[in-house]
Design an enzyme around this catalytic site. Structure first.
Site, short mmCIF file in Angstrom:
data_model
loop_
_atom_site.label_atom_id
_atom_site.label_comp_id
_atom_site.label_asym_id
_atom_site.label_seq_id
_atom_site.Cartn_x
_atom_site.Cartn_y
_atom_site.Cartn_z
N CYS A 1 0.84 -1.19 0.00
CA CYS A 1 0.00 0.00 0.00
C CYS A 1 0.88 1.25 0.00
O CYS A 1 1.98 1.25 -0.59
CB CYS A 1 -0.96 -0.02 1.18
SG CYS A 1 -2.23 1.28 1.09
N ASP B 1 -3.47 1.16 10.12
CA ASP B 1 -4.62 2.05 10.34
C ASP B 1 -5.12 1.93 11.77
O ASP B 1 -5.69 2.87 12.31
CB ASP B 1 -5.75 1.71 9.38
CG ASP B 1 -5.47 2.36 8.03
OD1 ASP B 1 -4.70 1.78 7.25
OD2 ASP B 1 -5.99 3.48 7.82
C1 RUB Z 1 -3.73 3.34 3.73
C2 RUB Z 1 -3.00 2.28 4.49
C3 RUB Z 1 -1.71 2.69 5.14
C4 RUB Z 1 -1.99 3.15 6.58
C5 RUB Z 1 -0.78 3.77 7.23
O1 RUB Z 1 -5.04 2.97 3.38
O2 RUB Z 1 -3.46 1.17 4.65
O3 RUB Z 1 -0.83 1.59 5.20
O4 RUB Z 1 -3.04 4.10 6.58
O5 RUB Z 1 -0.42 4.94 6.52
P1 RUB Z 1 -5.92 3.99 2.52
P2 RUB Z 1 0.49 6.06 7.17
O6 RUB Z 1 -5.19 4.24 1.23
O7 RUB Z 1 -7.23 3.29 2.32
O8 RUB Z 1 -6.08 5.25 3.35
O9 RUB Z 1 1.73 5.37 7.64
O10 RUB Z 1 0.75 7.02 6.02
O11 RUB Z 1 -0.26 6.70 8.28
#
Ligand code: RUB
Length: 329
Positions: free
Chosen positions: A134, A203
């Protein structure tokens, strides 16, 4: 009855539509939304101001259900605003304090990402083949910090259907000059046998150390476990869920099927429907460690982070703006 300012509504719309995405960025944007709602409130009494901000908190909270950073960020701001409102009666003064509270959260969040990068970078050694998944700013921060230390490694980046957040990560890695290979999601198990480590974001993290992250993360963890590859989660402590201390489950967002397939094609099918869950749960057994700004912990240590931040979960931790919303109506 006054609505929320257009800028706060725009922030909420951007989170819902995923123009603003990633748990950390969502939390910082939501807190910014509350700062604007406080600043722009026309209320002349403290209680009315709290009610205006409560409405903004509710609208922002309802945008996406899974990232716990969102309610945690809103709670951080709102509980401190209530505490200040008990001491300050001048609206102008309270607004100044609100600005400090919001800036405090945003700085704390950015600093946490930086610290996690520095701590996580120590886990990377020359020659490593690393998987990510992701698009996580926190996991990327680890890779970037290691690269700045001169470490040489390669990153495999799965595309991450249906929204292709892997392409964003690939662009970030490219801009940073970090060697990376973009792969289809179906190649993960085939290529995992060559990997040394996985770094992903989160998340939400539950009291028992399970990690909720982009749908497919648990498959990456499963294949890493099978191939005996270390699996690390990079997450700020405001991504830990206090409600899970009392056994509550994290809600998994289901998004529009239009993200998966054209609606014309779907309309032609009579017996087939589509589902689009946005997150899944990786159990603690598949996680070697969680890198937080407070240090590296085993997943079983999640409860210690939660206890330190929130004490034992109690009704006081129920969304604090709800009481003021009731007063509003
Ligand atoms: C984003 C996702 C990321 C986490 C952590 O999902 O799964 O791995 O949110 O991100 P989506 P960060 O694209 O559905 O928002 O480390 O940037 O907080």
């Amino acid at each position: 009855m006054a609505k929320v300012p257009a800028e706060t509504q725009a922030i909420a719309d951007d989170i819902r539509s995923m123009r603003t995405r990633g748990a950390g960025r969502i939390a910082r944007a939501a807190v910014k939304g509350l700062m604007i709602a406080t600043e722009k409130s026309k209320a002349r009494q403290v209680n009315k101001l709290l009610q205006d901000v409560a409405l903004a908190a509710q609208i922002l909270h309802e945008t996406r259900p899974t990232a716990v950073s969102l309610p945690n960020g809103l709670r951080y701001f709102y509980t401190r605003l209530i505490a200040k409102a008990e001491q300050i009666i001048k609206i102008g003064e309270l607004k100044k304090e609100a600005n400090k509270i919001g800036t405090g959260f945003i700085d704390m969040s950015n600093n946490a990402v930086k610290t996690i990068g520095e701590i996580g970078a120590r886990l990377i050694v020359d020659g490593d083949i690393i998987f990510t998944y992701c698009n996580s700013a926190t996991a990327f921060g680890v890779l970037k910090a290691a690269f700045s230390l001169g470490k040489k490694f390669t990153v495999y980046v799965p595309e991450t259907r249906p929204k292709y957040q892997g392409h964003i990560t690939a662009t970030w890695l490219d801009k940073a000059g970090i060697p990376a290979i973009l792969i289809t999601d179906n190649s993960i198990r085939y290529l995992m046998s060559r990997a040394d480590k996985v770094f992903v974001g989160a998340d939400a993290i539950t009291a028992n150390g399970a990690v909720v992250n982009k749908i497919g993360t648990s498959l990456v963890a499963l294949t890493a476990n099978e191939a005996r590859v270390d699996f690390y989660v990079a997450a700020e402590s405001y991504k830990f869920s206090p409600a899970t201390m009392a056994g509550e489950l994290i809600e998994i967002e289901e998004r529009d099927t239009a993200e998966v397939i054209s609606q014309d094609k779907l309309a032609r099918w009579k017996h087939v429907s589509v589902r689009n869950p946005a997150f899944d749960v990786t159990p603690p057994e598949f996680i070697d460690a969680i890198i937080t700004e407070q240090g590296v912990i085993p997943p079983q240590g999640a409860i210690a982070i939660l206890y330190r931040a929130f004490g034992w979960y109690s009704t006081e931790q129920v969304l604090p703006w709800e009481e003021y919303l009731e007063k509003r109506s």
